[in-house]
Structure formats: structure tokens, C-alpha cells
Design a protein around this motif. Structure first.
Motif, PDB file in Angstrom:
ATOM      1  N   ALA A 207       0.831  -1.206   0.000  1.00 28.68           N
ATOM      2  CA  ALA A 207       0.000   0.000   0.000  1.00 28.68           C
ATOM      3  C   ALA A 207       0.866   1.257   0.000  1.00 28.68           C
ATOM      4  N   LEU A 208       2.004   1.224   0.706  1.00 26.96           N
ATOM      5  CA  LEU A 208       2.913   2.372   0.678  1.00 26.96           C
ATOM      6  C   LEU A 208       3.395   2.626  -0.752  1.00 26.96           C
ATOM      7  N   PHE A 209       3.813   1.564  -1.415  1.00 27.18           N
ATOM      8  CA  PHE A 209       4.326   1.698  -2.783  1.00 27.18           C
ATOM      9  C   PHE A 209       3.222   2.173  -3.719  1.00 27.18           C
TER      10      PHE A 209
ATOM     11  N   SER B  10      11.779   8.970  -4.793  1.00 26.58           N
ATOM     12  CA  SER B  10      11.296   8.558  -3.469  1.00 26.58           C
ATOM     13  C   SER B  10      10.542   7.243  -3.553  1.00 26.58           C
ATOM     14  N   THR B  11       9.742   7.085  -4.579  1.00 29.77           N
ATOM     15  CA  THR B  11       8.981   5.845  -4.758  1.00 29.77           C
ATOM     16  C   THR B  11       9.913   4.674  -5.044  1.00 29.77           C
ATOM     17  N   LEU B  12      10.931   4.899  -5.840  1.00 36.45           N
ATOM     18  CA  LEU B  12      11.885   3.830  -6.139  1.00 36.45           C
ATOM     19  C   LEU B  12      12.666   3.408  -4.896  1.00 36.45           C
ATOM     20  N   ALA B  13      12.738   4.268  -3.891  1.00 37.89           N
ATOM     21  CA  ALA B  13      13.452   3.946  -2.654  1.00 37.89           C
ATOM     22  C   ALA B  13      12.601   3.135  -1.676  1.00 37.89           C
TER      23      ALA B  13
ATOM     24  N   PRO C  89      11.465   0.097  -1.686  1.00 35.78           N
ATOM     25  CA  PRO C  89      11.958  -1.243  -1.346  1.00 35.78           C
ATOM     26  C   PRO C  89      13.105  -1.243  -0.322  1.00 35.78           C
ATOM     27  N   CYS C  90      13.744  -0.104  -0.112  1.00 40.40           N
ATOM     28  CA  CYS C  90      14.820  -0.011   0.872  1.00 40.40           C
ATOM     29  C   CYS C  90      14.292   0.165   2.300  1.00 40.40           C
TER      30      CYS C  90
END
Length: 157
Positions: free
Chosen positions: A2-4, A125-128, A130-131
Motif C-alpha cells: 500500500a505504501l508503494f 522517493s517511490t523507487l526507494a 523497497p529499501c
């Protein structure tokens, strides 16, 4: 997830405003500009529902984990993490507003370029995501039990 998803929808939200600035600023293209802005606002609104709900759950889990590791009350961890979140959130907001003001004031960039920058920031920010630490899924019963345990611990002290 949901965050992603919420972040991804925010990317579309900001990108739609970028698209709106790409149309000429005249009566002939007003419908396209307004449509892009409204579509972005609708997508962003739905994304906000996902993001804010997921953020709240993630924040609660983070505060519980933080408190458990420090052997302290969840309320103290919640307050501490809220301060850190506010510092970075508001700091980034102020920095981006100052950047846009500077770029516009000195005619270094247009609104189109600024919304392009904002879109790049949201995509990065969205690509981060998974970190970010992935907490195990919880049920409502888990939350109730943790709250009862926290309540019992605070009564004992």
C-alpha cells in the motif's frame, strides 16, 4: 504494497501537474490543462487514502519496534519518531518551496521545469520504497493485544 501503491499514485498526481504546465497558457488549451490537473488530483486523492493509511500502520509498527528495542514506552518512541518525521518532511517541503521560489524569481526555470523536478523527486522517493524495512503483516487482533500489553505495562509503572 500500500505504501508503494500510494507513492506511485502520488507520482502520477505530480506528473499530471507537470503535463498541465506543458500546454500553452491560452484559452484554446485551457480544457487540457484543467483536465490534467483534475485527473492528477483524483489520482492523488485516491493515492493519499492508500498512503496515509499505510503510513499510519507503518509508523505504529515502527514506534512499537523502537520502544521494544529501547525497552521504553511506545508513547516516547511515537513522540521521538514523530519529531524525526516532521523534521524531514517539513525540511524537504521548505527546501523545495525555496528552490522553486529561487528558480522562478531569478527566471532560471519555468513552472514546467519545477514540476518536472517535483516529479523526479517523487519518482526517486517511490523507487526507494523497497529499501524501507518491511514489517510482518499484522491483524487487528495483534494490534489490540499489543495495545493491551502496553496499557498493562504503563499501569504497572
Amino acid at each position: 504494497n500500500a505504501l508503494f501503491l500510494g507513492m506511485l499514485m502520488y507520482c502520477f498526481y505530480v506528473a499530471c501537474f507537470w503535463v498541465a504546465t506543458l500546454f500553452p497558457n491560452d484559452k484554446e488549451h485551457e480544457a487540457q490543462r484543467v483536465s490534467a490537473a483534475y485527473i492528477g488530483a483524483a489520482i492523488g486523492g485516491i493515492g493519499a487514502g492508500f498512503l496515509w493509511t499505510a503510513q499510519g500502520a507503518y509508523f505504529a509498527q515502527s514506534a512499537e519496534d523502537h520502544a521494544r528495542r529501547l525497552r521504553g514506552p511506545v508513547s516516547a518512541s511515537t513522540a521521538s519518531l514523530a519529531g524525526v518525521f516532521a523534521f524531514f518532511y517539513l525540511g524537504e517541503e521548505v527546501a523545495l518551496r525555496l528552490l522553486s521560489s529561487f528558480l522562478l524569481e531569478f527566471r532560471i526555470a519555468s513552472w514546467s521545469a519545477i514540476f518536472g523536478i517535483y516529479t523526479a523527486v517523487t519518482v526517486l522517493s517511490t523507487l526507494a520504497i523497497p529499501c524501507v524495512h518491511n514489517y510482518p503483516k499484522t491483524t487487528m487482533n495483534d494490534v489490540v493485544e499489543r495495545n493491551e500489553d502496553e496499557h498493562d505495562r504503563t499501569e504497572q509503572t
